[in-house]
Enzyme design. Structure first.
Site, PDB file in Angstrom:
ATOM      1  N   ASP A  36      -9.845  -7.236  30.288  1.00 10.49           N
ATOM      2  CA  ASP A  36     -11.032  -7.612  31.062  1.00 10.49           C
ATOM      3  C   ASP A  36     -12.012  -6.436  31.185  1.00 10.49           C
ATOM      4  O   ASP A  36     -11.603  -5.302  31.453  1.00 10.49           O
ATOM      5  CB  ASP A  36     -10.560  -8.054  32.461  1.00 10.49           C
ATOM      6  CG  ASP A  36     -11.652  -8.749  33.259  1.00 10.49           C
ATOM      7  OD1 ASP A  36     -12.514  -9.385  32.644  1.00 10.49           O
ATOM      8  OD2 ASP A  36     -11.621  -8.653  34.494  1.00 10.49           O
ATOM      9  N   HIS A  63     -18.302  -9.593  42.030  1.00  8.42           N
ATOM     10  CA  HIS A  63     -16.922  -9.109  42.141  1.00  8.42           C
ATOM     11  C   HIS A  63     -16.682  -8.589  43.548  1.00  8.42           C
ATOM     12  O   HIS A  63     -17.569  -7.966  44.132  1.00  8.42           O
ATOM     13  CB  HIS A  63     -16.672  -7.964  41.158  1.00  8.42           C
ATOM     14  CG  HIS A  63     -16.787  -8.377  39.721  1.00  8.42           C
ATOM     15  ND1 HIS A  63     -17.778  -7.909  38.896  1.00  8.42           N
ATOM     16  CD2 HIS A  63     -16.029  -9.204  38.959  1.00  8.42           C
ATOM     17  CE1 HIS A  63     -17.621  -8.424  37.687  1.00  8.42           C
ATOM     18  NE2 HIS A  63     -16.574  -9.219  37.697  1.00  8.42           N
ATOM     19  N   GLY A  64     -15.483  -8.816  44.071  1.00  8.46           N
ATOM     20  CA  GLY A  64     -15.132  -8.265  45.385  1.00  8.46           C
ATOM     21  C   GLY A  64     -15.185  -9.324  46.460  1.00  8.46           C
ATOM     22  O   GLY A  64     -15.236 -10.519  46.171  1.00  8.46           O
ATOM     23  N   HIS A  69     -17.126 -15.153  36.511  1.00  5.76           N
ATOM     24  CA  HIS A  69     -16.483 -13.967  37.091  1.00  5.76           C
ATOM     25  C   HIS A  69     -16.645 -14.016  38.610  1.00  5.76           C
ATOM     26  O   HIS A  69     -17.468 -14.758  39.133  1.00  5.76           O
ATOM     27  CB  HIS A  69     -17.128 -12.692  36.539  1.00  5.76           C
ATOM     28  CG  HIS A  69     -16.631 -12.328  35.171  1.00  5.76           C
ATOM     29  ND1 HIS A  69     -16.058 -11.112  34.887  1.00  5.76           N
ATOM     30  CD2 HIS A  69     -16.596 -13.030  34.019  1.00  5.76           C
ATOM     31  CE1 HIS A  69     -15.699 -11.080  33.607  1.00  5.76           C
ATOM     32  NE2 HIS A  69     -16.028 -12.229  33.056  1.00  5.76           N
ATOM     33  N   GLY A  70     -15.861 -13.171  39.313  1.00  4.21           N
ATOM     34  CA  GLY A  70     -16.021 -13.071  40.764  1.00  4.21           C
ATOM     35  C   GLY A  70     -15.508 -14.292  41.507  1.00  4.21           C
ATOM     36  O   GLY A  70     -16.146 -14.779  42.444  1.00  4.21           O
ATOM     37  N   SER A 108     -12.933 -14.564  43.514  1.00  9.31           N
ATOM     38  CA  SER A 108     -12.375 -14.331  44.861  1.00  9.31           C
ATOM     39  C   SER A 108     -13.395 -14.645  45.933  1.00  9.31           C
ATOM     40  O   SER A 108     -14.542 -14.193  45.866  1.00  9.31           O
ATOM     41  CB  SER A 108     -11.955 -12.866  45.021  1.00  9.31           C
ATOM     42  OG  SER A 108     -10.856 -12.589  44.202  1.00  9.31           O
ATOM     43  N   ASN A 153     -12.349 -16.030  36.655  1.00 11.66           N
ATOM     44  CA  ASN A 153     -11.626 -14.780  36.913  1.00 11.66           C
ATOM     45  C   ASN A 153     -11.386 -14.585  38.406  1.00 11.66           C
ATOM     46  O   ASN A 153     -12.309 -14.744  39.212  1.00 11.66           O
ATOM     47  CB  ASN A 153     -12.445 -13.588  36.415  1.00 11.66           C
ATOM     48  CG  ASN A 153     -12.532 -13.520  34.905  1.00 11.66           C
ATOM     49  OD1 ASN A 153     -12.040 -14.390  34.207  1.00 11.66           O
ATOM     50  ND2 ASN A 153     -13.151 -12.466  34.401  1.00 11.66           N
ATOM     51  N   VAL A 154     -10.158 -14.211  38.742  1.00 11.71           N
ATOM     52  CA  VAL A 154      -9.811 -13.936  40.142  1.00 11.71           C
ATOM     53  C   VAL A 154      -9.012 -12.640  40.193  1.00 11.71           C
ATOM     54  O   VAL A 154      -7.971 -12.527  39.531  1.00 11.71           O
ATOM     55  CB  VAL A 154      -8.955 -15.079  40.739  1.00 11.71           C
ATOM     56  CG1 VAL A 154      -8.577 -14.761  42.184  1.00 11.71           C
ATOM     57  CG2 VAL A 154      -9.678 -16.414  40.656  1.00 11.71           C
ATOM     58  N   THR A 184      -9.663  -9.781  43.250  1.00 18.42           N
ATOM     59  CA  THR A 184      -9.594  -9.170  44.578  1.00 18.42           C
ATOM     60  C   THR A 184      -8.644  -9.897  45.539  1.00 18.42           C
ATOM     61  O   THR A 184      -7.889  -9.256  46.265  1.00 18.42           O
ATOM     62  CB  THR A 184     -11.017  -9.104  45.182  1.00 18.42           C
ATOM     63  OG1 THR A 184     -11.854  -8.434  44.236  1.00 18.42           O
ATOM     64  CG2 THR A 184     -11.028  -8.345  46.479  1.00 18.42           C
TER      65      THR A 184
HETATM   66  P1  13P Z   1     -12.975 -10.906  41.894  1.00 17.68           P
HETATM   67  O1  13P Z   1     -12.197  -9.651  42.070  1.00 17.68           O
HETATM   68  O2  13P Z   1     -14.167 -10.981  42.752  1.00 17.68           O
HETATM   69  O3  13P Z   1     -12.094 -12.105  41.994  1.00 17.68           O
HETATM   70  O4  13P Z   1     -13.544 -10.886  40.398  1.00 17.68           O
HETATM   71  C1  13P Z   1     -12.641 -10.850  39.341  1.00 17.68           C
HETATM   72  C2  13P Z   1     -13.369 -10.765  38.053  1.00 17.68           C
HETATM   73  O5  13P Z   1     -14.388 -11.378  37.850  1.00 17.68           O
HETATM   74  C3  13P Z   1     -12.768  -9.919  37.012  1.00 17.68           C
HETATM   75  O6  13P Z   1     -13.509  -9.875  35.844  1.00 17.68           O
END
Ligand code: 13P
Length: 294
Positions: free
Chosen positions: A81, A178-179, A206-207, A209, A228-229, A231
């Site tokens: 990633d 992200h985060g 992405h992001g 979480s 994508n998960v 955090t």
């Molecule tokens: P999060 O950590 O916000 O879930 O994002 C993960 C991500 O997009 C990794 O590429």
């Protein structure tokens, strides 16, 4: 078992669910997501962040991950990633990663295309799947995420990136970050719909979480195929470790087993939310049929 990324993501795209791609930071989290996927009979993508690849000693984590995925009783694959460096991507390909992300999103569109193409040109003949990123996906707490900054990917840039590189999948910036969000994200669902029409490769969000469940469901309805998960799993692992340590537990196996179980529950919730539960047996059956008809 390892199933071709193309088969997994095309199935998700065709039948309207999203495959969770979980970031892992150690073997606890890797085992937790694979166990979650086995129990849910769901396809899953295991993806270390590029920063964790050297941290966990490149080939050591690469080989351990491949073995864990190969022996898992579900459909899965290994993806690197957010790699921005050509050499690290080549190292992952040589190490047996089944899929790699080439993140040229901080570059100009022309530079992004050049970097992504240099990766695709090596990866494609070897049967390695690729993902590119375009626009800017912010990091909460690191980047300026004010509402007046719009870095949503432009349709014409996405079309160029896909057509001129031959990349297999695309992660466009559409408003997630992200985060951990301090306020709910503003996702440009219209842009997702436009991109589904404009490019024929699976789209990646992405992001994942902290993105509200109803937004996730709608993003999948609009055509997102991989989410994508990271955090949420990381925080659950840290909270669980702290809880056991605060209780005075000293045995690493017991502390880890507890953390793994908690992370597994988070992963299972995502697999269900994304509609991936129960989708692995068909993928495994079809992969077997392909082998025997060759
Ligand atoms: P999060 O950590 O916000 O879930 O994002 C993960 C991500 O997009 C990794 O590429």
């Amino acid at each position: 078992m390892i199933i071709s990324p193309k088969d997994i993501l095309n199935d998700a795209k065709k039948t309207g669910y999203a495959v969770p791609a979980f970031n892992y930071y150690n073997l606890d989290v890797l085992f937790a997501v694979l166990e979650a996927a086995e129990e849910e009979q769901a396809p899953v993508i295991c993806q270390p962040y590029t920063a964790y690849y050297p941290f966990l000693h490149y080939e050591v984590i690469g080989n351990a991950s491949l073995e864990a995925i190969r022996t898992a009783k579900t459909a899965a694959y290994l993806h690197l990633d957010h790699a921005t460096d050509h050499d690290i991507i080549m190292r992952a390909i040589a190490n047996g990663f089944t899929s790699v992300m080439c993140d040229g999103s901080a570059l100009s569109i022309d530079e992004n295309i050049a970097l992504t193409k240099s990766v695709v040109d090596v990866a494609k003949p070897l049967g390695i799947y690729t993902e590119a990123e375009i626009g800017r996906i912010f990091r909460v707490g690191v980047d300026d995420c004010s509402d007046d900054i719009d870095e949503t990917a432009r349709v014409e840039d996405c079309v160029r990136l896909v057509q001129e590189t031959g990349v297999d999948s695309l992660a466009p910036a559409v408003g997630t970050a992200h985060g951990v969000y301090t306020k709910p994200p503003k996702i440009n669902f219209g842009r997702i719909r436009e991109l589904v029409q404009a490019v024929d490769v699976p789209l990646v969000l992405h992001g994942g979480s902290g993105t509200p469940d109803e937004m996730i469901r709608y993003a999948i309805e609009c055509g997102i195929s991989k989410i994508n998960v990271g955090t949420e799993l990381k925080y659950m692992w840290s909270r669980s470790m702290r809880k056991m340590l605060d209780k005075g537990e000293k045995e690493p196996r017991i502390i880890s087993a507890y953390a793994r179980e908690q992370v597994k529950q988070v992963a299972k919730d995502k697999l269900r939310l994304f509609g991936a539960s129960g989708k692995a047996p068909k993928l495994i059956r079809e992969a077997g049929e392909k082998l025997f008809t060759k």
